[in-house]
Design a protein around this motif. Structure first.
Motif, short mmCIF file in Angstrom:
data_model
loop_
_atom_site.label_atom_id
_atom_site.label_comp_id
_atom_site.label_asym_id
_atom_site.label_seq_id
_atom_site.Cartn_x
_atom_site.Cartn_y
_atom_site.Cartn_z
N ALA A 1 26.81 -8.42 -10.73
CA ALA A 1 26.82 -7.85 -9.38
C ALA A 1 26.57 -8.92 -8.33
CB ALA A 1 25.77 -6.74 -9.27
N GLU A 2 25.67 -9.85 -8.61
CA GLU A 2 25.35 -10.90 -7.64
C GLU A 2 26.58 -11.76 -7.33
OE1 GLU A 2 20.75 -11.32 -9.30
OE2 GLU A 2 22.18 -12.96 -9.58
N LEU A 3 27.41 -12.00 -8.33
CA LEU A 3 28.59 -12.85 -8.13
C LEU A 3 29.86 -12.05 -7.87
CD1 LEU A 3 27.96 -15.45 -11.00
CD2 LEU A 3 27.51 -15.73 -8.55
N GLY A 4 29.77 -10.73 -7.92
CA GLY A 4 30.95 -9.91 -7.71
C GLY A 4 31.97 -10.00 -8.84
N VAL A 5 31.47 -10.26 -10.06
CA VAL A 5 32.34 -10.38 -11.22
C VAL A 5 32.44 -9.04 -11.92
CG1 VAL A 5 32.65 -11.50 -13.46
CG2 VAL A 5 31.78 -12.82 -11.51
N THR A 6 33.66 -8.57 -12.15
CA THR A 6 33.88 -7.29 -12.82
C THR A 6 33.61 -7.41 -14.31
OG1 THR A 6 35.50 -6.53 -11.20
CG2 THR A 6 35.66 -5.58 -13.41
N ALA A 7 32.94 -6.39 -14.86
CA ALA A 7 32.70 -6.32 -16.30
C ALA A 7 33.77 -5.42 -16.91
CB ALA A 7 31.31 -5.75 -16.58
N SER A 8 34.71 -6.03 -17.63
CA SER A 8 35.79 -5.30 -18.28
C SER A 8 35.41 -5.08 -19.74
CB SER A 8 37.10 -6.09 -18.18
OG SER A 8 38.11 -5.50 -18.95
N MET A 9 35.19 -3.82 -20.11
CA MET A 9 34.58 -3.53 -21.41
C MET A 9 35.39 -2.51 -22.20
SD MET A 9 30.57 -3.62 -20.28
CE MET A 9 30.03 -4.14 -21.91
N GLN A 10 35.23 -2.58 -23.51
CA GLN A 10 35.96 -1.71 -24.42
C GLN A 10 34.95 -1.02 -25.34
OE1 GLN A 10 36.80 -5.25 -24.23
NE2 GLN A 10 37.86 -4.57 -22.40
N PRO A 11 34.40 0.10 -24.91
CA PRO A 11 33.32 0.74 -25.67
C PRO A 11 33.74 1.20 -27.06
CG PRO A 11 34.07 2.17 -23.89
CD PRO A 11 34.69 0.83 -23.66
N THR A 12 35.03 1.50 -27.26
CA THR A 12 35.43 1.95 -28.59
C THR A 12 35.35 0.83 -29.63
OG1 THR A 12 37.71 1.68 -27.81
CG2 THR A 12 36.85 3.91 -27.93
N HIS A 13 35.30 -0.42 -29.22
CA HIS A 13 35.08 -1.49 -30.19
C HIS A 13 33.69 -1.33 -30.82
CE1 HIS A 13 38.19 -4.48 -28.31
NE2 HIS A 13 38.65 -3.25 -28.41
N CYS A 14 32.72 -0.98 -30.01
CA CYS A 14 31.38 -0.72 -30.53
C CYS A 14 31.41 0.51 -31.44
CB CYS A 14 30.41 -0.49 -29.37
SG CYS A 14 28.71 -0.17 -29.86
N CYS A 15 32.12 1.55 -31.02
CA CYS A 15 32.17 2.80 -31.79
C CYS A 15 32.83 2.61 -33.15
CB CYS A 15 32.97 3.85 -31.03
SG CYS A 15 32.30 4.32 -29.42
N GLU A 16 33.95 1.92 -33.17
CA GLU A 16 34.78 1.90 -34.38
C GLU A 16 34.45 0.76 -35.33
OE1 GLU A 16 36.42 4.55 -34.74
OE2 GLU A 16 36.12 5.18 -32.66
N PHE A 17 33.88 -0.34 -34.85
CA PHE A 17 33.75 -1.52 -35.70
C PHE A 17 32.32 -1.97 -35.95
CE2 PHE A 17 37.87 -2.13 -33.32
CZ PHE A 17 38.66 -1.61 -34.33
N THR A 18 31.35 -1.23 -35.39
CA THR A 18 29.94 -1.53 -35.70
C THR A 18 29.26 -0.24 -36.12
OG1 THR A 18 29.03 -1.13 -33.47
CG2 THR A 18 29.98 -3.31 -33.91
N ARG A 19 28.03 -0.36 -36.60
CA ARG A 19 27.28 0.81 -37.09
C ARG A 19 25.89 0.81 -36.48
NH1 ARG A 19 28.80 -1.08 -43.08
NH2 ARG A 19 31.02 -0.54 -43.07
N ALA A 20 25.36 2.01 -36.32
CA ALA A 20 24.04 2.15 -35.71
C ALA A 20 22.96 1.46 -36.53
CB ALA A 20 23.71 3.63 -35.53
N ASP A 21 23.14 1.40 -37.86
CA ASP A 21 22.12 0.78 -38.70
C ASP A 21 22.31 -0.73 -38.86
OD1 ASP A 21 24.30 0.60 -40.37
OD2 ASP A 21 23.47 1.86 -41.96
#
Length: 523
Positions: A371-391
């Motif tokens: 936010a301080e630099l005005g840089v956009t965060a482009s994110m793909q939440p389904t990568h976390c969903c599909e390729f990692t695990r909660a444990d």
């Protein structure tokens, strides 16, 4: 008069989450020309207009995929879809089916291969086993940063041992110097990719058109296309001129180490009616799963300690040159060291619209810097969903260790710190349906088994934040006169459908530049 009139809908404002007081609109020449109740909009109907009674369906500004690869993805998704394979026996069975369908001399292609199914075994052609014996095979891992080639494919490509690359790429070899089949990053993967037969230009254009139609049917009206070299632009130009381009695309051609910055600056603004070059894409690191990310401390294998650019100062110089020319940059930065270096490089930037892509593990001290630099965060939440695990038993988490795996895909923290968060799929890395992306941002569970616990539920977005991430934050206009007629029509209010049901919400109508690109059969 108008080209399109939509009646009896519910117009949802993604900035507030409220419905507008009117439910009909008209579009002409690609723009919205009237918004009001049915009686005020009906006079816009002409004999040639398409008129649709929405029967209470919900209209939102068009959904936009904030990071996708529809042209290269059309090539990368040739062959067998391996994304549903969860273990080695399943992989071997799928490859056997694909092998049996091959014509004599034909190459076997596969995509979406999950490294987790190898467990503690090496990712190699020998681990896959005899099903690949004698067959030229190219299997793309899900991250598209690595390829598993059969021994026959390596032979045909002339890959017989290790080679030196300027970038952080590798032909993985065994203790005898014999290639195992695993190729890390683009320079190594392309040695085999380029040896494989290619479809004709017309066949490839047809495949890209098919992909884009599927995206439109899923509710997408636009995409930030993280590619766009001359050949890729030629494909889009041909489709656009034929009226076969159903999405509005913003292109960011790749800038690799050593590329001529001036040529990429000169390419800005190239485009057609529905596509335009408006930025560049750079890679500062690879992926955590590969051991090619750039981390501040090594992963559990002692890897991920080097940037993709041999000289990070040369990356900074390129970014500074683009910034001075007013060209926004989008940098692939997954590891914490890579993210930090991008932010440092952009500290004195003047151009609006610089972005960091992926941001998979983020230290606390870097969260407010976006936010301080005005840089956009482009994110793909389904990568976390599909390729990692909660444990944290998945490959990504085990490589990082508990501390860094616990700060995965910090969508909520970045949002609350004031950053502009844009959501995307990174297709073909993950599925492109935008409702699935928004659902993943909300529940952070694997779509194949929603009964699984979420990975980092404290980083989940609210329904309104998820919708904004694929509309307002990604560049959609408002549902107002004079705005672009890029519209997505859903069967119900996406803000009130439950997190676990959102991905299955029917898309009733998709409109790009006032043209219907998808329409439900019963509408």
């Amino acid at each position: 008069m108008s080209d399109l009139v939509l009646l009896n809908g519910r117009l949802l404002d993604p900035t507030t989450g409220d419905f507008l007081p009117h439910g009909s609109l008209a579009a002409h020449g690609g723009d919205i020309v009237a918004v009001g109740d049915e009686s005020s909009v009906r006079p816009w109907i002409s004999p040639a207009a398409t008129v649709v009674d929405l029967r209470g369906a919900v209209i939102t500004p068009g959904l936009i995929d904030g990071h996708c690869h529809p042209v290269s993805g059309a090539d990368l998704t040739r062959g067998a879809d391996l994304s549903a394979c969860v273990d080695l026996p399943g992989l071997r069975a799928e490859l056997d089916r694909a092998r049996r369908a091959l014509a004599p001399g034909e190459w076997l292609h596969g995509w979406g291969l999950d490294p987790n199914l190898f467990g503690d075994l090496p990712i190699s052609a020998d681990t896959v086993g005899p099903v690949l014996a004698g067959v030229p095979a190219v299997l793309r891992l899900f991250d598209a940063h690595s390829t598993l080639a059969s021994h026959r494919a390596l032979e045909l490509a002339g890959v017989t041992g290790p080679r030196r690359f300027d970038e952080a790429a590798e032909i993985v070899c065994d203790e005898r110097g014999r290639p195992t089949g695993l190729l890390l990053e683009e320079p190594a993967s392309m040695l085999v990719e380029e040896a494989a037969p290619k479809p004709s230009d017309e066949q490839f254009r047809a495949r890209v058109a098919e992909v884009l139609r599927g995206m439109a049917a899923a509710g997408l009206t636009g995409g930030h296309m993280m590619e766009g070299d001359r050949a890729e632009r030629a494909v889009l130009r041909a489709l656009d001129e034929r009226g076969e381009l159903p999405l509005r695309l913003r292109l960011a051609p790749w800038c690799r180490p050593g590329d001529a910055v001036g040529e990429l600056i000169a390419a800005q603004g190239d485009g057609g009616a529905l596509w335009r070059v408006a930025g560049v894409k750079l890679f500062l690191d690879g992926t955590i799963d590969n051991g090619t990310a750039w981390l501040e401390k090594p992963d559990c294998h002692g890897e991920s300690m080097h940037p993709y650019w041999p000289d990070p100062a040369a990356y900074t110089a390129a970014v500074v040159a683009f910034d001075a020319a007013g060209v926004p940059t989008a940098t692939h930065a997954i590891g914490d060291a890579a993210i930090r270096h991008v932010l440092l490089s952009l500290e004195k930037s003047r151009t609006i619209g610089h972005r960091i892509e992926h941001i998979e593990t983020l230290p606390d001290d870097l969260v407010p810097r976006f936010a301080e630099l005005g840089v956009t965060a482009s994110m793909q939440p389904t990568h976390c969903c599909e390729f990692t695990r909660a444990d944290h038993t998945d490959n990504w988490s085990r490589r990082l260790g508990e501390e860094r795996a616990a700060r995965a895909w910090r969508c909520r923290d970045l949002w609350e710190a004031g950053a502009t968060v844009v959501l995307g799929s990174d297709w073909p890395i993950a599925p492109y349906p935008p409702l699935g992306v928004m659902a993943g941002a909300r529940h952070r569970r694997p779509a194949r088994d929603l009964s699984q616990p979420p990975h980092g539920l404290d980083q989940a977005l609210t329904p309104l934040q998820a919708l904004r991430g694929m509309t307002v934050n990604a560049g959609s206009g408002r549902l107002a006169v004079g705005e672009r007629a890029d519209l997505t029509v859903l069967a119900d209010d996406p803000l009130r459908v439950s997190d676990l049901d959102l991905a299955a919400l029917p898309v009733r109508l998709t409109v790009t530049a006032g043209r219907v690109t998808h329409r439900a059969a019963d509408l």
